[in-house]
Design a protein around this motif. Sequence first.
Motif, mmCIF file in Angstrom:
data_model
loop_
_atom_site.group_PDB
_atom_site.id
_atom_site.type_symbol
_atom_site.label_atom_id
_atom_site.label_comp_id
_atom_site.label_asym_id
_atom_site.label_seq_id
_atom_site.Cartn_x
_atom_site.Cartn_y
_atom_site.Cartn_z
ATOM 1 N N UNK A 70 1.120 -1.007 -0.071
ATOM 2 C CA UNK A 70 -0.168 -0.015 0.444
ATOM 3 C C UNK A 70 1.080 1.525 0.401
ATOM 4 N N UNK A 71 2.488 1.604 -0.165
ATOM 5 C CA UNK A 71 3.421 2.956 0.386
ATOM 6 C C UNK A 71 3.171 2.491 -1.197
ATOM 7 N N UNK A 81 6.558 4.075 -4.198
ATOM 8 C CA UNK A 81 7.402 3.807 -4.083
ATOM 9 C C UNK A 81 8.869 4.460 -3.686
ATOM 10 N N UNK A 82 8.621 5.935 -3.933
ATOM 11 C CA UNK A 82 9.457 7.075 -3.480
ATOM 12 C C UNK A 82 9.267 6.644 -1.164
ATOM 13 N N UNK A 83 7.752 6.940 -1.401
ATOM 14 C CA UNK A 83 7.403 6.312 0.486
ATOM 15 C C UNK A 83 8.302 5.334 0.587
ATOM 16 N N UNK A 84 8.160 4.233 0.720
ATOM 17 C CA UNK A 84 8.668 2.975 0.583
ATOM 18 C C UNK A 84 10.152 3.443 1.334
ATOM 19 N N UNK A 85 10.630 3.415 -0.209
ATOM 20 C CA UNK A 85 12.468 3.818 0.659
ATOM 21 C C UNK A 85 12.818 5.032 1.305
ATOM 22 N N UNK A 97 10.784 4.578 -14.392
ATOM 23 C CA UNK A 97 9.076 4.189 -14.794
ATOM 24 C C UNK A 97 8.362 4.006 -13.975
ATOM 25 N N UNK A 98 8.345 3.330 -13.117
ATOM 26 C CA UNK A 98 7.150 2.931 -12.188
ATOM 27 C C UNK A 98 7.613 3.769 -10.641
ATOM 28 N N UNK A 99 8.445 4.475 -10.436
ATOM 29 C CA UNK A 99 8.288 4.801 -9.571
ATOM 30 C C UNK A 99 7.334 5.741 -9.061
ATOM 31 N N UNK A 100 6.255 6.475 -9.466
ATOM 32 C CA UNK A 100 5.077 6.603 -9.193
ATOM 33 C C UNK A 100 3.894 6.276 -8.523
ATOM 34 N N UNK A 101 4.528 5.136 -8.884
ATOM 35 C CA UNK A 101 3.278 3.759 -8.369
ATOM 36 C C UNK A 101 3.561 3.091 -6.812
#
Length: 320
Positions: free
Chosen positions: A107-108, A110-114, A141-145
């Motif tokens: 549920x997080x 990508x950037x939030x988790x990192x 390419x997927x960092x906003x998901x």
Amino acid sequence: MHLLLHSPFTIFAAKQKRMSISITGLYKDFGSNHILKNIHFQAGAGEIVGLLGPNGAGKTTMMKIITGSLSYDKGSVQVCGMEVKEARQEIAKRIGYLPEHNALYDDMYVREYLLYCAGLRNVQQAKERVEILINEVGLQPESHKKIGALSKGYKQRVGLAQALMANPEVLILDEPTTGLDPNQLDEIRSLIKRIGSNRTVLLSTHILQEVKIMCTRAVVINHGSLVTDLTDLQQTERPSGELLLDIELAHPLSMEEWSGIAHVIKAEAINGKRVRLTIDTDIRNTLFEMAAASNNPILHLQLHGHTLEEIFRKYTQASE
């Protein structure tokens, strides 16, 4: 030109440099089960070491011990010159770990988790570090998901990014390519080779082809013991012990004639005029001399050494 097979007590050749991982006389029991028995192992910077063995051999246990997440009963386990039992917190700063089951928060984002991982590791300038890692592991390419919306390959990239968060000297990867499709495999292989150029990487896998492609070295564990250390994987295809030799002459010999040549254990036809010889030493010079003396030109000659698959079978089936 010989296969470099060493006992578990062999010290890796580059003695001059400090070993990032140094294990001596390691034992680990679970009740009456002896999981690891007298393991001796060293690895230095710039090495990507494949940890091989059948299911239940003790690979994951050894990795968990190195990371400090599992205790050990006897022996010495040092990471970056520090004993794991005595300096777990300091060693944790030097190690990145990607477990077999890559535990992520779906549920997080990508950037939030990192950023969360950066906080756990007390990383300075966390936002800048996260962006560097997103670029390094190819997550742009997927960092906003959200993580739950990512493919298996991109989830592995997120796992690698968190493992690299503190810029570790040692990277431990447990089955990092499991479940990836061929395109994802190629991308993750390249990534691991790139990030391993200036670190010590220890990775486990059941896919021997992965070891050939990614690793500079491989060790094999069976029934809790380190049974062989292949210090140069480029040597694994070269002659050692019993060999196979494919040969074709302009004027074929009978199987009886081939079998009568010294050091030929067995001769068998394989296709057309070609013959496969099982030999106990390299006899190519002898065959060249015989062909010249009898005016019988050699049209094809190929020597086969031991493949990594053969070595794996030899050392994992021997004690079963």
